[in-house]
Design an enzyme around this catalytic site. Structure first.
Site, mmCIF file in Angstrom:
data_model
loop_
_atom_site.group_PDB
_atom_site.id
_atom_site.type_symbol
_atom_site.label_atom_id
_atom_site.label_comp_id
_atom_site.label_asym_id
_atom_site.label_seq_id
_atom_site.Cartn_x
_atom_site.Cartn_y
_atom_site.Cartn_z
ATOM 1 N N GLU A 310 0.830 -1.205 0.000
ATOM 2 C CA GLU A 310 0.000 0.000 0.000
ATOM 3 C C GLU A 310 0.865 1.255 0.000
ATOM 4 O OE1 GLU A 310 -4.085 -0.049 1.868
ATOM 5 O OE2 GLU A 310 -3.072 1.348 3.216
ATOM 6 N N HIS A 339 7.595 -25.988 1.131
ATOM 7 C CA HIS A 339 7.245 -27.045 0.185
ATOM 8 C C HIS A 339 6.294 -26.532 -0.883
ATOM 9 C CE1 HIS A 339 9.091 -30.474 2.351
ATOM 10 N NE2 HIS A 339 8.848 -29.745 3.426
ATOM 11 N N LYS A 445 -13.719 0.979 -3.319
ATOM 12 C CA LYS A 445 -14.776 1.365 -2.390
ATOM 13 C C LYS A 445 -15.878 2.126 -3.114
ATOM 14 C CE LYS A 445 -11.771 1.697 1.680
ATOM 15 N NZ LYS A 445 -11.271 2.605 2.738
#
Length: 514
Positions: A310, A339, A445
């Protein structure tokens, strides 16, 4: 050139020996000097976020005397003192829940920076001696909320709820608050008698009509961004209630900040940022795998995703030029999760480098550890897997480095948080971007709000035409909307019983050819 940093007092070390090229701390002295000056200005109270005309002062949280005004310093100290007192009173049973019983649990309702930091530190420092158990609602997923609330239901009256929203307008947090309050009230319990809020003074949340009903309130400040808020009330309050030594957490961050004010080879955060710059070429498109070889630190990569991505993921630089900067972060814990991706890290593309996090102390009680095989303990093998993976990467031309702390303690967790916070600031200075705003976050948003508005128009249209079965594309045409969005909305509404025509779910015709 340097390939190793070590601070004897704290035990913090950064081993850059796994890089294909040694770090050159003298190659661009002007860039390094500017970064130090930019950081000094930041800590001095310069306007670091021109978009919002605000300072960026999370560094003052662990060193209030550095704050640019006595008023800010005093307020930080007063809030911290209030947090310590509140936690002590809760632990002593002087502050109790809605039925007069001592609190046993804390439910934190927040999202992003209001949860990622606290949940990371909470899990890293959990102990059988914890005073209260912490739970988190950090999404607007109804099923996820039901799972958490279901676990708390037997002790709901003894559960404190902390709602965290800086502006008061964060939709996910608002939804969580409504859901939790509804859950309390359905069971005949007074939500507000158990509820604490953390918000910015003067926000809609702070000035809401129910303001006087809350059990307690604590402030946030406009100069603390969400992703750097873990050492504000956002993290300190729930962690202190859990029983974490928050003073040591702050002391570790303050000490690492001191180290981060040194010059060149003596500055761990500057070296870390320089490594990022060297490995990325100062351009976007590079990824960093963060692999802590310690179960307690398994959420560190998730926390760093927001802190780094961010802050560094920016379309424009400070001059307004399109640069599309970024450093993608992923990872989990070693050795189990190696793994999953070590095959590609070793043998795949060269656009990834690895940050290993090593903890020297294997367990709290290191006496009488069992020898599992080859005259070695389980901890010996954990280190061997880390060093072996580092060697495999180096042998295949890939880059990695190792950050080491002595143990997982509040002091060392505070150091790690401060180390990466400062490195983010230095890197942003290197590449000329604003690390302290996030304009792209608002795009999703805003679009979500538009989708909700479309959903409501769709429901109104369905209500006006009861019994009408037609393809979703026709509904979309009537609403002048995107057919794909209408199709998805119809399916979701039908699956949740919100749209029915003549007793038949809309799902039966929503899936007709778009």
């Amino acid at each position: 050139m340097t390939d190793f940093y070590f601070d004897a007092a704290t035990g913090l070390s950064l081993d850059f020996g796994g890089l294909q090229k040694p770090l050159d701390v003298t190659g661009d002295l002007a860039m390094l000097q500017k970064a130090l000056e930019d950081m000094q200005a930041l800590e001095g109270g310069a306007i670091a976020n021109p978009d919002e005309q605000r300072m960026v002062g999370h560094y003052w949280l662990r060193a209030p005397k550095l704050a640019p005004t006595p008023e800010i310093a005093q307020e930080i100290e007063q809030v911290q003192a209030a947090i310590w007192q509140f936690a002590e009173q809760v632990h002593a049973g002087q502050i109790v829940g809605c039925k007069g019983q001592p609190f046993r649990n804390v439910l934190v309702v927040g999202i992003g920076g209001s949860s990622l930091g606290p949940v990371f530190v909470s899990e890293a420092l959990q102990s059988p001696a914890d005073r209260l158990r912490l739970f988190f609602i950090d999404n607007t997923d109804p099923d996820g909320m039901d799972m958490v609330l279901g676990r708390l239901e037997p002790e709901l009256a003894q559960t404190m709820v902390i709602v965290i929203s800086k502006s008061g307008g964060t939709v996910e947090t608002q939804n969580g608050q409504v859901e939790v309050r509804h859950f309390f009230e359905q069971r005949g319990l007074n939500f507000f008698a158990n509820a604490v809020r953390i918000t910015q003074k003067g926000s809609p949340f702070d000035t809401a009509p129910d303001a006087e009903k809350w059990l307690a309130s604590f402030p946030m400040w406009d100069w603390v961004g969400g992703r750097t808020s873990v050492l504000s009330a956002v993290g300190l309050l729930p962690l202190a209630l859990q029983g974490v030594d928050c003073r040591e957490l702050l002391a570790g961050a303050a000490k690492c900040d001191e180290l981060g004010r040194q010059l060149l080879e003596e500055n761990p955060a500057l070296l870390l940022a320089l490594a990022w710059h060297s490995l990325s070429g100062g351009q976007g498109g590079t990824a960093m795998a963060v692999l802590p070889y310690k179960d307690r630190l398994q959420l560190f990569a998730k926390y760093l995703q927001q802190l780094i991505m961010e802050s560094i993921g920016k379309e424009l630089d400070l001059a307004g030029r399109k640069v599309q900067q970024g450093l993608a972060v992923f990872g989990n814990k070693g050795s189990s999760d190696q793994h999953s991706y070590v095959q590609q890290l070793v043998a795949g593309p060269e656009n990834v480098f690895v940050t290993f996090i090593e903890v020297l102390r294997d367990r709290e009680n290191t006496l009488h550890q069992p020898v599992v095989r080859d005259d070695s303990t389980s901890g010996d093998y954990l280190q061997a897997f880390m060093l072996g993976t580092s060697k495999a990467l180096r042998d295949h031309g890939k880059n990695s480095f190792i950050i080491t702390v002595r143990e997982v303690s509040p002091f060392n967790v505070g150091m790690l948080i401060a180390l990466f916070e400062r490195a983010v600031g230095f890197y942003a200075s290197f590449v000329g971007i604003n690390a302290y705003h996030q304009p792209a976050v608002e795009f999703g948003k805003k679009a979500a709000g538009e989708i909700i508005e479309l959903k409501n128009r769709l429901l109104a249209e369905l209500a006006k035409q009861p019994g009408v079965f037609q393809p979703s594309g026709v509904w979309a045409e009537q609403l002048a909307a995107d057919p794909a969005q209408v199709w998805h909305l119809l399916r979701h509404l039908a699956a949740n019983g919100q749209a029915v025509v003549k007793g038949q779910a809309v799902l039966e015709f929503a899936c007709i050819e778009k």
